[in-house]
Motif scaffolding. Structure first.
Motif, PDB file in Angstrom:
ATOM      1  N   PHE A  15       0.842  -1.188   0.000  1.00  0.00           N
ATOM      2  CA  PHE A  15       0.000   0.000   0.000  1.00  0.00           C
ATOM      3  C   PHE A  15       0.883   1.246   0.000  1.00  0.00           C
ATOM      4  CE2 PHE A  15      -2.159  -3.385   2.409  1.00  0.00           C
ATOM      5  CZ  PHE A  15      -3.185  -3.645   1.497  1.00  0.00           C
ATOM      6  N   PRO A  16       0.381   2.355  -0.534  1.00  0.00           N
ATOM      7  CA  PRO A  16       1.205   3.568  -0.619  1.00  0.00           C
ATOM      8  C   PRO A  16       1.331   4.273   0.734  1.00  0.00           C
ATOM      9  CG  PRO A  16      -0.979   3.992  -1.521  1.00  0.00           C
ATOM     10  CD  PRO A  16      -0.926   2.523  -1.157  1.00  0.00           C
ATOM     11  N   MET A  17       2.046   3.631   1.643  1.00  0.00           N
ATOM     12  CA  MET A  17       2.274   4.221   2.966  1.00  0.00           C
ATOM     13  C   MET A  17       3.547   3.625   3.545  1.00  0.00           C
ATOM     14  SD  MET A  17      -0.507   2.150   5.361  1.00  0.00           S
ATOM     15  CE  MET A  17      -1.928   2.639   4.435  1.00  0.00           C
ATOM     16  N   ASP A  18       4.160   4.351   4.453  1.00  0.00           N
ATOM     17  CA  ASP A  18       5.395   3.903   5.108  1.00  0.00           C
ATOM     18  C   ASP A  18       5.018   3.082   6.337  1.00  0.00           C
ATOM     19  OD1 ASP A  18       8.068   3.593   5.694  1.00  0.00           O
ATOM     20  OD2 ASP A  18       8.284   5.577   6.625  1.00  0.00           O
ATOM     21  N   PHE A  19       4.636   1.820   6.096  1.00  0.00           N
ATOM     22  CA  PHE A  19       4.161   0.930   7.153  1.00  0.00           C
ATOM     23  C   PHE A  19       5.347   0.146   7.725  1.00  0.00           C
ATOM     24  CE2 PHE A  19       1.747  -2.725   8.853  1.00  0.00           C
ATOM     25  CZ  PHE A  19       0.720  -2.045   9.487  1.00  0.00           C
ATOM     26  N   PRO A  20       5.319  -0.179   9.028  1.00  0.00           N
ATOM     27  CA  PRO A  20       6.419  -0.965   9.609  1.00  0.00           C
ATOM     28  C   PRO A  20       6.611  -2.303   8.890  1.00  0.00           C
ATOM     29  CG  PRO A  20       4.979  -0.106  11.333  1.00  0.00           C
ATOM     30  CD  PRO A  20       4.301   0.175  10.017  1.00  0.00           C
ATOM     31  N   LEU A  21       7.857  -2.735   8.814  1.00  0.00           N
ATOM     32  CA  LEU A  21       8.159  -4.022   8.185  1.00  0.00           C
ATOM     33  C   LEU A  21       7.742  -5.198   9.064  1.00  0.00           C
ATOM     34  CD1 LEU A  21      11.714  -3.353   6.699  1.00  0.00           C
ATOM     35  CD2 LEU A  21       9.514  -3.359   5.487  1.00  0.00           C
ATOM     36  N   PRO A  55       4.269  -2.334  16.372  1.00  0.00           N
ATOM     37  CA  PRO A  55       5.428  -2.396  15.490  1.00  0.00           C
ATOM     38  C   PRO A  55       6.712  -2.648  16.274  1.00  0.00           C
ATOM     39  CG  PRO A  55       4.362  -0.224  15.376  1.00  0.00           C
ATOM     40  CD  PRO A  55       3.684  -1.010  16.442  1.00  0.00           C
ATOM     41  N   ILE A  56       7.640  -3.338  15.623  1.00  0.00           N
ATOM     42  CA  ILE A  56       8.984  -3.497  16.186  1.00  0.00           C
ATOM     43  C   ILE A  56       9.991  -3.089  15.102  1.00  0.00           C
ATOM     44  CG2 ILE A  56       8.387  -5.250  17.896  1.00  0.00           C
ATOM     45  CD1 ILE A  56       9.505  -7.367  16.015  1.00  0.00           C
ATOM     46  N   ASN A  57      11.149  -2.654  15.537  1.00  0.00           N
ATOM     47  CA  ASN A  57      12.218  -2.243  14.617  1.00  0.00           C
ATOM     48  C   ASN A  57      11.718  -1.237  13.584  1.00  0.00           C
ATOM     49  OD1 ASN A  57      13.968  -4.161  15.893  1.00  0.00           O
ATOM     50  ND2 ASN A  57      13.037  -5.757  14.640  1.00  0.00           N
ATOM     51  N   ALA A  58      10.816  -0.352  13.997  1.00  0.00           N
ATOM     52  CA  ALA A  58      10.201   0.611  13.084  1.00  0.00           C
ATOM     53  C   ALA A  58      10.749   2.015  13.314  1.00  0.00           C
ATOM     54  CB  ALA A  58       8.688   0.613  13.280  1.00  0.00           C
ATOM     55  N   THR A  59      10.713   2.795  12.264  1.00  0.00           N
ATOM     56  CA  THR A  59      11.088   4.205  12.383  1.00  0.00           C
ATOM     57  C   THR A  59       9.921   4.954  13.040  1.00  0.00           C
ATOM     58  OG1 THR A  59      10.119   4.857  10.276  1.00  0.00           O
ATOM     59  CG2 THR A  59      12.410   4.047  10.228  1.00  0.00           C
ATOM     60  N   PRO A  60      10.170   6.135  13.580  1.00  0.00           N
ATOM     61  CA  PRO A  60       9.057   6.929  14.123  1.00  0.00           C
ATOM     62  C   PRO A  60       7.963   7.186  13.078  1.00  0.00           C
ATOM     63  CG  PRO A  60      11.133   7.812  14.921  1.00  0.00           C
ATOM     64  CD  PRO A  60      11.473   6.751  13.891  1.00  0.00           C
ATOM     65  N   PHE A  96      -0.135   3.616  13.834  1.00  0.00           N
ATOM     66  CA  PHE A  96      -1.136   4.099  14.781  1.00  0.00           C
ATOM     67  C   PHE A  96      -2.218   4.940  14.099  1.00  0.00           C
ATOM     68  CE2 PHE A  96       2.436   3.033  17.610  1.00  0.00           C
ATOM     69  CZ  PHE A  96       1.777   2.106  18.393  1.00  0.00           C
ATOM     70  N   SER A  97      -1.908   5.503  12.934  1.00  0.00           N
ATOM     71  CA  SER A  97      -2.897   6.326  12.226  1.00  0.00           C
ATOM     72  C   SER A  97      -3.979   5.490  11.552  1.00  0.00           C
ATOM     73  CB  SER A  97      -2.213   7.214  11.182  1.00  0.00           C
ATOM     74  OG  SER A  97      -1.821   6.459  10.042  1.00  0.00           O
ATOM     75  N   ILE A  98      -3.719   4.196  11.346  1.00  0.00           N
ATOM     76  CA  ILE A  98      -4.720   3.339  10.682  1.00  0.00           C
ATOM     77  C   ILE A  98      -5.317   2.309  11.642  1.00  0.00           C
ATOM     78  CG2 ILE A  98      -3.713   3.717   8.384  1.00  0.00           C
ATOM     79  CD1 ILE A  98      -2.622   0.793   8.594  1.00  0.00           C
ATOM     80  N   MET A  99      -5.300   2.624  12.914  1.00  0.00           N
ATOM     81  CA  MET A  99      -5.808   1.713  13.945  1.00  0.00           C
ATOM     82  C   MET A  99      -7.260   1.290  13.657  1.00  0.00           C
ATOM     83  SD  MET A  99      -4.478   0.207  16.637  1.00  0.00           S
ATOM     84  CE  MET A  99      -3.049   1.229  16.900  1.00  0.00           C
ATOM     85  N   ASP A 100      -8.108   2.239  13.264  1.00  0.00           N
ATOM     86  CA  ASP A 100      -9.513   1.896  12.973  1.00  0.00           C
ATOM     87  C   ASP A 100      -9.604   0.884  11.838  1.00  0.00           C
ATOM     88  OD1 ASP A 100     -10.409   3.557  14.979  1.00  0.00           O
ATOM     89  OD2 ASP A 100     -10.940   5.204  13.629  1.00  0.00           O
ATOM     90  N   ASN A 101      -8.795   1.047  10.795  1.00  0.00           N
ATOM     91  CA  ASN A 101      -8.783   0.104   9.669  1.00  0.00           C
ATOM     92  C   ASN A 101      -8.324  -1.280  10.118  1.00  0.00           C
ATOM     93  OD1 ASN A 101      -9.484   2.310   8.151  1.00  0.00           O
ATOM     94  ND2 ASN A 101      -7.588   2.398   6.975  1.00  0.00           N
ATOM     95  N   MET A 102      -7.338  -1.318  11.003  1.00  0.00           N
ATOM     96  CA  MET A 102      -6.853  -2.614  11.491  1.00  0.00           C
ATOM     97  C   MET A 102      -7.922  -3.304  12.329  1.00  0.00           C
ATOM     98  SD  MET A 102      -2.779  -2.111  12.199  1.00  0.00           S
ATOM     99  CE  MET A 102      -2.903  -0.655  13.212  1.00  0.00           C
TER     100      MET A 102
END
Length: 169
Positions: free
Chosen positions: A102-108, A131-136, A143-149
């Protein structure tokens, strides 16, 4: 729950199933069962590799709405019928961890902990993830897509509920 609390705690979903916890656990523990219910509603899942043990991994393909996505579970701790801890990632066809399709910077990598508790034939499943080993920036996206999750997991757990009803006859 406010965004600060959500951010600190990560994803948490509690769901009840009218099934013994061994049956709920076993829905995660075999490729045939897992393939029947895991993933977004309306997608078809095929299991490419299934090594359900601490230190093992599962590699799967999801197809739906004209899209193909791959996923990977890396199992960190499995205690039969009680606990399942794994890292979930998007993957390529070979099982390598890749960025989100998806076009977003999601944690690996997302660490997930599933606990199961049974009371009078009703199993309470609690999943918690972060997330683990993720950038800020990746954490902020998560956390911005919590509702979608929440919506996605609820659809997946609806499929688990239907699977459990089917196997219990």
């Amino acid at each position: 729950m406010d965004q600060q609390t959500e951010k600190k705690d990560g994803l948490k979903i509690v769901r009840e199933f009218k099934a013994p916890k061994t049956l709920v656990f076993d829905a995660f523990a075999s490729p045939e069962a897992f393939g029947e219910w895991w993933g977004p509603a309306g997608s078809n899942l095929s299991v490419e590799r299934f090594d359900f043990r601490t230190g093992g991994s599962t590699h799967y393909k999801m197809e739906g709405n004209g899209h193909v996505m791959w996923g990977l579970f890396q199992y960190k701790n499995i205690q039969r019928a009680d606990l399942l801890e794994f890292i979930n990632s998007f993957a390529d066809a070979e099982g390598n961890i890749i960025t989100s399709p998806f076009p977003m910077d999601f944690p690996l990598e997302i660490f997930n902990k599933i606990t199961l508790e049974e009371n009078d034939g009703i199993t309470t499943l609690t999943i918690q993830g972060h997330p683990i080993n993720a950038t800020p920036a990746q954490e902020e996206t998560y956390f911005s897509i919590m509702d979608n999750m929440h919506q996605g997991f609820n659809g997946t757990f609806d499929q688990l509920d239907a699977y459990l009803a089917k196997v219990q006859g």
